[in-house]
Design an enzyme around this catalytic site. Structure first.
Site, PDB file in Angstrom:
ATOM      1  N   CYS A 131       0.879  -1.178   0.000  1.00  0.00           N
ATOM      2  CA  CYS A 131       0.000   0.000   0.000  1.00  0.00           C
ATOM      3  C   CYS A 131       0.913   1.223   0.000  1.00  0.00           C
ATOM      4  CB  CYS A 131      -0.976  -0.026   1.183  1.00  0.00           C
ATOM      5  SG  CYS A 131      -0.192  -0.114   2.804  1.00  0.00           S
ATOM      6  N   ARG A 134      -2.435  -0.792   5.440  1.00  0.00           N
ATOM      7  CA  ARG A 134      -3.545  -1.350   4.669  1.00  0.00           C
ATOM      8  C   ARG A 134      -3.159  -2.686   4.038  1.00  0.00           C
ATOM      9  NH1 ARG A 134      -4.872   3.949   1.154  1.00  0.00           N
ATOM     10  NH2 ARG A 134      -2.603   4.135   1.344  1.00  0.00           N
TER      11      ARG A 134
END
Length: 221
Positions: free
Chosen positions: A205, A210
């Site tokens: 990410c 994430r």
């Protein structure tokens, strides 16, 4: 050990009984914010939280498990597989009217040791080789706007060539609970994008938080 990874203010207003507080930023390297916390820092941090190598760690937040996923990944990378994420986290706990408290626990200090599992990190040099192989798939867990180059958060906008965009938020329900979607639904979503169990999957990410959520989701599958 239950670990609350919401804001400090939210924690002090009320939390799951017995939960200690941890900022997800503490799992970053202060000298390199995109990289994992150094081993000696993790040893110190886990000791302060009362987490030993025999402790099962259960993390929760109010953002669909984003912070706890980073905690799970860091612990897994350092050889501690006994970590979980509370599905639905604080949102589901409160909606079900379960007990909360403002009492802050003081767990006794513990000893924690690490065993680095280096194969769980892919370095840029490795990626440049791996991305040429047909059995490797790169998953970009950022938003579609970041992926397209419209939302620029790094020095440059855009994406890694060949990377497939599956925003991490698609792993959880689009409601106030943010629980993980059913396995069959998740499997269908990933497989439709070419992310299948027979391939080596490399996830990224912007700073690795994430991506940790997507790695956790894929590990569940």
């Amino acid at each position: 050990r239950i670990v609350d990874m919401r804001s400090e203010g939210a924690y002090h207003k009320g939390h799951i009984p017995g939960a200690v507080h941890l900022k997800w930023e503490a799992l970053k390297d202060a000298n390199n914010e995109v990289y994992v916390i150094p081993p000696e820092k993790l040893v110190e941090l886990m000791g302060q939280l009362g987490i030993s190598n025999d402790t099962t760690v259960i993390g929760y937040d109010d953002q669909g498990g984003l912070g706890p996923a980073r905690l799970w990944w860091v612990l897994d990378y350092y050889g501690h597989p006994k970590a979980k994420i509370l599905n639905g986290g604080w949102n589901k706990w409160v909606k079900e009217k379960r007990r909360v408290t403002t009492e802050v626990p003081t767990p006794p200090p513990t000893q924690f040791s690490v065993q680095i599992e280096a194969q769980k990190i892919c370095l840029v040099e490795e990626l440049l080789v791996e991305m040429k192989r047909s059995n490797v798939v790169i998953v970009d867990a950022r938003s579609p706007a970041e992926y397209s180059g419209f939302d620029v958060r790094a020095k440059r906008g855009g994406r890694i060539p060949g990377a497939i965009n599956i925003d991490w938020v698609r792993n959880v329900t689009n409601d106030d609970l943010k629980t993980f979607k059913p396995a069959a639904e998740l499997r269908k979503m990933y497989e439709a994008a070419g992310v299948t169990p027979d391939k080596e999957i490399i996830v990224h990410c912007h700073t690795g938080v994430r991506a940790a959520h997507s790695v956790f989701t894929l590990t569940l599958l």
